[in-house]
Design a protein around this motif. Structure first.
Motif, short mmCIF file in Angstrom:
data_model
loop_
_atom_site.label_atom_id
_atom_site.label_comp_id
_atom_site.label_asym_id
_atom_site.label_seq_id
_atom_site.Cartn_x
_atom_site.Cartn_y
_atom_site.Cartn_z
N HIS A 16 0.82 -1.22 0.00
CA HIS A 16 0.00 0.00 0.00
C HIS A 16 0.85 1.27 0.00
O HIS A 16 0.36 2.35 -0.36
CB HIS A 16 -0.95 -0.01 1.20
CG HIS A 16 -2.12 -0.93 1.03
ND1 HIS A 16 -1.99 -2.31 1.09
CD2 HIS A 16 -3.43 -0.68 0.76
CE1 HIS A 16 -3.18 -2.87 0.90
NE2 HIS A 16 -4.07 -1.91 0.69
N TRP A 44 -3.90 5.71 0.80
CA TRP A 44 -3.03 4.53 0.66
C TRP A 44 -2.08 4.43 1.85
O TRP A 44 -1.82 3.34 2.36
CB TRP A 44 -2.23 4.60 -0.65
CG TRP A 44 -3.03 4.24 -1.87
CD1 TRP A 44 -3.61 5.10 -2.77
CD2 TRP A 44 -3.34 2.91 -2.33
NE1 TRP A 44 -4.26 4.39 -3.75
CE2 TRP A 44 -4.11 3.06 -3.52
CE3 TRP A 44 -3.04 1.65 -1.87
CZ2 TRP A 44 -4.58 1.96 -4.22
CZ3 TRP A 44 -3.51 0.54 -2.58
CH2 TRP A 44 -4.27 0.71 -3.74
N ALA A 47 -4.02 3.18 4.86
CA ALA A 47 -4.24 1.73 4.77
C ALA A 47 -2.99 0.97 5.19
O ALA A 47 -3.07 -0.05 5.89
CB ALA A 47 -4.64 1.36 3.34
N SER A 76 -8.80 -0.72 2.24
CA SER A 76 -8.02 -1.27 1.13
C SER A 76 -8.93 -1.68 -0.03
O SER A 76 -8.62 -1.42 -1.19
CB SER A 76 -7.23 -2.49 1.62
OG SER A 76 -6.59 -3.13 0.55
#
Length: 366
Positions: A16, A44, A47, A76
């Motif tokens: 990620h 991102w 996550a 996600s």
């Protein structure tokens, strides 16, 4: 398997970071062809943080890691849908993490429910009595029972009102099963209002286990077994057979808290110099069993006719507990190793080898 799952979550977390790096142009990521804005890059990164936190919580056995894991999977998956062309294969680890998190949640929920039952059971038990078991109070019992109580150290000590103990052992589910499953169990008893709760986790194979809870309370029995703490495979309660079976189990296990032998709901009869018959009657449920002792007054065997199985398919069979090796807990000598066996038409079926390794008396908040 635990470390493999940790590695999956950790690698998934690191992947990620690629979205964050691309959004802020911290590295050239040729594998990502879609444009990622900076706000999306922050998501991102978030996550990544959630997955990393879940991995750490998992490996240190934090029982609420699944909350972080589920939050990470949800975020996600949203990002994967938005960037499907580049991120679609991220669904695979997400599904793995989701399934493990569901099992973890179910285990947490199972343990929470058992804890609630235990607290209710303890709250209904006497906590104020500080009565000493004297020789006078056991004088009406058969000589072998008097000898056992004296030999165990129970005479001259405060009566036991509650018990908490831990067990480890090996379990088989059927006579033809050759391999044994590892089991870890906890058990709680109360004496003034006779009751017990037994919670066990049995590891059948890597990633596969079942959780079980046996209960006797208010004269009624209950048995619950769940695969992965999720799927019920046994859920039976409050019928004549299971009520009698759990009462007889309670009766046999008073050897771990001997002062219960003088309880008004248990009547004793002498059989011979090393054997006595006990009959327990409580709130409409009755059961009888034989207690066997050696020449020193140590308990060695319990035998009762008990229903094997649950509900309509159960059959009355002889059930024995054979115990040996003795340890002293809080001044009370008890047997700590042994086995439980069903006497079947085609031979003995020993289904549980057990060892007691921790015992606490009269600690109401266990």
């Amino acid at each position: 398997m635990k470390w493999i799952f940790f590695f999956i979550v950790l690698v998934h977390a690191l992947i990620h970071l690629l979205g964050f790096f691309k959004a802020f142009q911290l590295a050239e990521i040729n594998q990502l062809t879609q444009h990622i804005s900076k706000p999306m890059g922050i998501l991102w990164l978030f996550a990544f943080i959630l997955f990393l936190a879940a991995a750490i919580q998992f490996i240190i056995n934090h029982n609420l890691w699944w909350i972080t894991g589920l939050a990470a999977v949800i975020l996600s998956q949203i990002l994967i849908i938005l960037f499907w062309q580049d991120a679609k294969f991220g669904m695979i680890p997400n599904i793995i993490i989701l399934l493990v998190a569901i099992v973890a949640f179910s285990g947490w929920s199972f343990n929470r429910d058992v804890k609630s039952e235990v607290m209710e059971m303890l709250s209904e038990n006497s906590v104020d009595k500080k009565e000493i078991l004297t020789e006078e109070k056991i004088s009406h019992l058969p000589p072998v029972i008097q000898k056992w109580l004296k030999n165990s150290g129970a005479v001259g000590r405060e009566k036991i009102h509650s018990v908490y103990l831990k067990q480890r052992g090996k379990i088989r589910m059927k006579p033809e099963q050759e391999n044994w499953y590892d089991a870890q169990a906890e058990q709680w008893f109360t004496v003034d209002n006779p009751a017990f709760i037994w919670k066990v986790k049995v590891d059948m194979m890597p990633l596969v286990f079942f959780s079980g809870r046996d209960k006797f309370s208010d004269g009624k029995g209950s048995m619950l077994i769940k695969i992965l703490s999720v799927i019920n495979i046994v859920n039976s309660s409050d019928n004549e057979k299971i009520n009698q079976g759990t009462l007889q189990r309670y009766l046999g296990e008073i050897v771990w808290f001997p002062t219960a032998a003088v309880s008004p709901y248990i009547k004793w009869e002498e059989v011979d110099s090393m054997t006595a018959k006990a009959t327990m009657t409580y709130k409409g449920t009755t059961g009888s069993a034989l207690f066997y002792f050696n020449e020193n007054g140590d308990f060695v065997k319990f035998s009762a006719m008990r229903y094997m199985g649950t509900d309509n398919d159960s059959q009355l069979k002889e059930w024995t507990i054979t115990l040996n090796e003795y340890k002293i807990y809080d001044g009370i000598k008890i047997p700590v190793k042994g086995e439980a066996t069903w006497k079947l038409n085609n031979g003995n079926f020993t289904w549980y080898n057990l060892e007691i390794f921790d015992v606490k008396y009269n600690q109401e908040n266990n």
